[in-house]
Design an enzyme around this catalytic site. Structure first.
Site, short mmCIF file in Angstrom:
data_model
loop_
_atom_site.label_atom_id
_atom_site.label_comp_id
_atom_site.label_asym_id
_atom_site.label_seq_id
_atom_site.Cartn_x
_atom_site.Cartn_y
_atom_site.Cartn_z
N SER A 59 1.03 -1.17 0.13
CA SER A 59 0.09 0.08 -0.02
C SER A 59 0.88 1.17 -0.04
O SER A 59 0.32 2.29 0.02
CB SER A 59 -0.88 -0.04 1.16
OG SER A 59 -1.96 -1.06 0.82
N LYS A 62 0.28 3.72 -2.78
CA LYS A 62 -0.77 4.84 -2.67
C LYS A 62 -0.16 6.16 -2.66
O LYS A 62 -0.73 7.28 -2.80
CB LYS A 62 -1.82 4.43 -1.56
CG LYS A 62 -2.56 3.05 -1.74
CD LYS A 62 -3.41 3.00 -0.70
CE LYS A 62 -4.40 1.60 -0.95
NZ LYS A 62 -3.79 0.35 -0.62
N SER A 119 -6.69 3.40 3.72
CA SER A 119 -5.97 2.57 2.74
C SER A 119 -6.68 1.88 1.85
O SER A 119 -6.48 0.80 1.42
CB SER A 119 -4.87 1.63 3.46
OG SER A 119 -3.92 1.35 2.51
#
EC number: 3.4.16.4
Length: 376
Positions: A59, A62, A119
């Site tokens: 993640s 991102k 997230s």
């Protein structure tokens, strides 16, 4: 063509600590696959292990999705109060989600918070489709932006960080990306300090534990998959200093927080960062021949910082290195000299000095006179 070296008194633009220099111990051992600690202002790496090895970003991807989203808002291609449709692909996204409803378009502001705090993979896909039409098209934009930022060890195939053999990066690239988010979008970076976000009646906490345990920490992002392990990019600001730690592949949520804190504490305790020159402040003036001006100011386009062991900044020495003779034309921003810094006789670094103004070619009489001067 000869190289001219001149000693230069350092022009400190801020107060420098007069305390005795502290001995700098080795960086702490970190229980992770790769890590990097950098000072954001100077860009200096203070501790590292395998910073250029290829890793799965999970993640942490991102951050790039956010960078492109912030860019779209800043350029007017997207608005915070604008709503975006939620596709079936976004609704069915695997992994962490903000629980978007395909029947209800979502505001961009909520999508940003859902992506950053919760997230949410569904938020990432919705933003990607809203900006580029498709997630594949957005991935192409991600790779273009990575190249522009100098992320030479990265390749993206999705906006979420879900595992893929062709989706990878490095600790150094992630530090470069996170620093760019902080530098280029201060108005949006504040989202990374939010401790929780509620959407659709569901409240989810920020997974960055350091937001609760260290008041200096104000971001940035966690990541986790089974193959990537537990990862954390953390940034802390104490006084005027900002440090950024990248810790990748730890064994647990607790470990990524404690190992990141260990690195941040080390950097703050044993190093200091000073601003030597302001943006566009003349560092030196160079002789120019055959130009509309005989003198050229050289300096930095941005504030220039250097990080050194705590208490040692007053012992820095500077030297200007330039190729002579220097002939017009010279473009503004063109590299024209080098600032070489040493500390106690040891190299600190070489830094390019840029022309602060443009110097055009002079008229015939001036050129002829300067040609004669060069001959003599």
């Amino acid at each position: 063509m000869k190289v001219l070296k001149t000693l230069l008194p350092l022009l400190f633009a801020c107060a420098v600590s007069a305390h005795a220099a502290l001995p700098v111990p080795p960086a702490p051992s970190v229980a992770a696959r790769a890590w990097l600690l950098v000072d954001v202002n100077s860009g200096r790496a203070l501790a590292e292990n395998a910073p250029d090895s290829r890793i799965e970003p999970a993640s942490l991807t991102k951050l790039m999705t956010a960078y492109l989203s912030f860019s779209a808002i800043k350029e007017g291609r997207l608005k915070l109060d604008q709503t975006l449709p939620v596709s079936e692909k976004a609704w069915k996204a695997e992994g962490s989600r903000m629980f978007l409803d395909p029947r209800n378009p979502a505001k961009v502001d909520d999508l940003l918070k859902g992506m950053i705090v919760q997230s949410g993979n569904d938020a990432c896909i919705t933003l990607a489709e809203g900006i580029a039409g498709t997630e594949d098209g957005f991935a192409a934009m991600m790779n273009q932006q990575a190249k522009h930022l100098g992320m030479t060890g990265s390749h993206f195939v999705n906006a979420t960080g879900l595992p893929d053999p062709q989706h990878y990066t490095t600790a150094r690239d992630l530090a470069r990306l996170a620093s760019a988010v902080i530098r280029d979008f201060p108005e949006f970076y504040k989202y990374y300090s939010l401790k929780e976000f509620t959407y659709g009646g569901i409240t989810q906490p920020n997974r960055n534990r350091l937001l609760w345990t260290d008041p200096a920490v104000d971001g940035v992002k966690t990541g986790h998959t089974e193959s990537a392990g537990y990862c954390l990019i953390a940034s802390a600001k104490r006084d005027d200093r900002r440090l950024l730690s990248v810790v990748l592949g730890t064994a647990s949520d607790n470990a990524r927080a404690s190992e990141s804190q260990k690195l941040l504490n080390y950097g703050f305790q044993f190093y200091e960062t000073v601003k030597l020159y302001r943006a566009n402040q003349p560092v030196t003036k160079l002789r120019i021949y055959k130009g509309t001006s005989s003198e050229l100011a050289a300096g930095f386009a941005r504030d220039f910082y250097v990080t050194v062991p705590r208490g040692s900044a007053q012992r820095l020495k500077a030297q200007i290195i330039s190729k002579q003779p220097m002939l017009a034309p010279i473009s503004k921003g063109q590299a024209v000299a080098t600032l070489r810094l040493t500390l106690d006789g040891q190299p600190v670094g070489d830094y390019a000095l840029a022309a602060l103004t443009e110097v055009s070619v002079s008229g015939l009489i001036r050129r002829a006179w300067d040609s004669l001067m060069l001959m003599l």
